[in-house]
Scaffold this active site. Sequence first.
Site, mmCIF file in Angstrom:
data_model
loop_
_atom_site.group_PDB
_atom_site.id
_atom_site.type_symbol
_atom_site.label_atom_id
_atom_site.label_comp_id
_atom_site.label_asym_id
_atom_site.label_seq_id
_atom_site.Cartn_x
_atom_site.Cartn_y
_atom_site.Cartn_z
ATOM 1 N N LEU A 37 0.830 -1.200 0.000
ATOM 2 C CA LEU A 37 0.000 0.000 0.000
ATOM 3 C C LEU A 37 0.871 1.260 0.000
ATOM 4 O O LEU A 37 0.713 2.154 -0.837
ATOM 5 C CB LEU A 37 -0.929 -0.018 1.231
ATOM 6 C CG LEU A 37 -1.883 1.160 1.398
ATOM 7 C CD1 LEU A 37 -2.888 1.228 0.245
ATOM 8 C CD2 LEU A 37 -2.662 1.032 2.721
ATOM 9 N N THR A 38 1.827 1.327 0.932
ATOM 10 C CA THR A 38 2.615 2.551 1.137
ATOM 11 C C THR A 38 3.461 2.922 -0.084
ATOM 12 O O THR A 38 4.026 2.058 -0.750
ATOM 13 C CB THR A 38 3.533 2.366 2.369
ATOM 14 O OG1 THR A 38 2.709 2.036 3.487
ATOM 15 C CG2 THR A 38 4.327 3.616 2.682
ATOM 16 N N GLY A 70 2.009 7.725 2.924
ATOM 17 C CA GLY A 70 2.188 6.869 4.090
ATOM 18 C C GLY A 70 0.901 6.855 4.888
ATOM 19 O O GLY A 70 -0.053 6.148 4.557
ATOM 20 N N PHE A 129 8.776 0.337 1.607
ATOM 21 C CA PHE A 129 8.674 -0.232 2.962
ATOM 22 C C PHE A 129 7.805 -1.489 2.992
ATOM 23 O O PHE A 129 7.028 -1.679 3.941
ATOM 24 C CB PHE A 129 8.090 0.792 3.946
ATOM 25 C CG PHE A 129 8.896 2.045 4.137
ATOM 26 C CD1 PHE A 129 10.219 2.122 3.738
ATOM 27 C CD2 PHE A 129 8.320 3.164 4.748
ATOM 28 C CE1 PHE A 129 10.959 3.291 3.941
ATOM 29 C CE2 PHE A 129 9.048 4.326 4.956
ATOM 30 C CZ PHE A 129 10.367 4.391 4.547
ATOM 31 N N GLU A 174 1.037 -0.174 10.238
ATOM 32 C CA GLU A 174 -0.434 -0.321 10.280
ATOM 33 C C GLU A 174 -1.076 0.843 11.027
ATOM 34 O O GLU A 174 -1.984 0.658 11.830
ATOM 35 C CB GLU A 174 -0.849 -1.666 10.914
ATOM 36 C CG GLU A 174 -0.178 -2.902 10.337
ATOM 37 C CD GLU A 174 -0.491 -3.165 8.861
ATOM 38 O OE1 GLU A 174 -1.291 -2.405 8.272
ATOM 39 O OE2 GLU A 174 0.084 -4.098 8.306
ATOM 40 N N THR A 202 0.310 4.841 12.515
ATOM 41 C CA THR A 202 1.159 5.291 13.624
ATOM 42 C C THR A 202 0.277 5.560 14.864
ATOM 43 O O THR A 202 -0.949 5.695 14.755
ATOM 44 C CB THR A 202 1.879 6.605 13.258
ATOM 45 O OG1 THR A 202 0.878 7.610 13.040
ATOM 46 C CG2 THR A 202 2.728 6.459 12.005
#
Length: 380
Positions: free
Chosen positions: A123-124, A129, A154, A364, A366
């Site tokens: 996803l990122t 982010g 990532f 998942e 922050t």
Amino acid sequence: MSIELTEEQKILRDTLRKLGKEKLDKLTIESDRADEFDHESLRLLKEIGIFGLPAPVKYGGSEANATMLTIVLEELGYFSPSMACTLIGHLALVRPLYLGGNAFLEEKYFTKMAKEELGAFCLTEPEAGSDAASLKSKAVLDGDEWVINGTKCFITSGGVADFYGVWAVTGPGKGANGISLFYVDKDTKGLSMGKVEEKMGVRGSQTAEMIFEDVRLPNEYMCGGRGKGLKLAFEGLDLVRCGLGGVSVGLAQAALDQSIQYMKERRQFGRPIAQFQALQFMVASMAMKIEAARALTYQTAAMYDSGRHGTDLITKSSMTKCFASDICMEVTTNAVQLFGGYGYMKDYPVERMMRDAKILQIVEGTSQIHHHIIGRNLLS
Ligand SMILES: Cc1cc2nc3c(=O)[nH]c(=O)nc-3n(C[C@H](O)[C@H](O)[C@H](O)COP(=O)(O)OP(=O)(O)OC[C@H]3O[C@@H](n4cnc5c(N)ncnc54)[C@H](O)[C@@H]3O)c2cc1C
């Protein structure tokens, strides 16, 4: 909270605990020092069927519920946080497939999971982010095929996974409603691995950039329909966030157990440091917080398993993930303190535990994003 485990849950927990003590513990130290993906732990976990647990029985899986998966993740948090993160990335692709998978996707990817093939959640992106809806990867229809272009960063298990779930824009200008999810096999033409990250912790997991260059997929590889991808990603996160609560509790418990053992052995001022009340109070506080995090985690898992999905579950999974990971960071940091200078050295495991804990407050969502979700839901 002592949860009443079923016979099946006890067997799985004990199997993992035995494997953890006999093998994973040592492999965790070795992979951390070498800063290399822990292939051997992955192989051992596949051997006992861990990655097939969530797949439906009809495809050869065990259809494990959230409680069962949380028990597994708590044990992995204790013995191998890197493999816990590897499993978390895989699990993030499970719920979207249950909710949005067509017959072709379900059969293909649940069967892969049941055969212990590993998935990775893509996803990122460098510019997307916390704000996942701003992603730039694109999927454009060319005849009856989608052509995907973009770079993901990532990605846990990037380059070692057997298949990927990738989110891309199919409806430009529609924001969160213009993003779709595709499942992609590792050997698909145009898919390659970019930079492999050098990390502070969970160094036995692999985190890498994944590059999609003219990756062509028939329409049946789209999960949940056009524009439904981000909703599916978020719905999948409830399970994963509860699971991260389990990882956090397991890792914090490991740090506490190490501290207690050390405090009974280490002597200063002519007595074991365990006799100093200041340190006893620290241990008491660490233990209370772990118990509270564990209770919240299994309560959320039970809520998930009861089928009560919706805003309350979203709030509760956010609370679980945020609270348990913050506790884990605090407990592992205090464990280093209790070891004094030795805690700062790599000869003792608490140094690695403190580094491993940090990622749990970041992935998942922050801790700040979870405060935002909880506050928004409570006040809406
Ligand atoms: C080891 C590792 C493994 C990962 N694995 C995966 C994976 O498998 N798949 C995947 O897709 N991603 C993965 N990620 C990415 C991870 O989910 C993101 O790093 C995370 O969501 C934060 O995004 P960011 O790094 O871009 O930080 P940013 O979003 O840039 O945040 C920077 C800071 O700003 C804060 N912030 C941002 N927005 C707000 C706001 N609205 N209010 C208050 N504060 C805010 C954040 O809390 C943070 O403190 C991984 C990351 C790491 C480090």
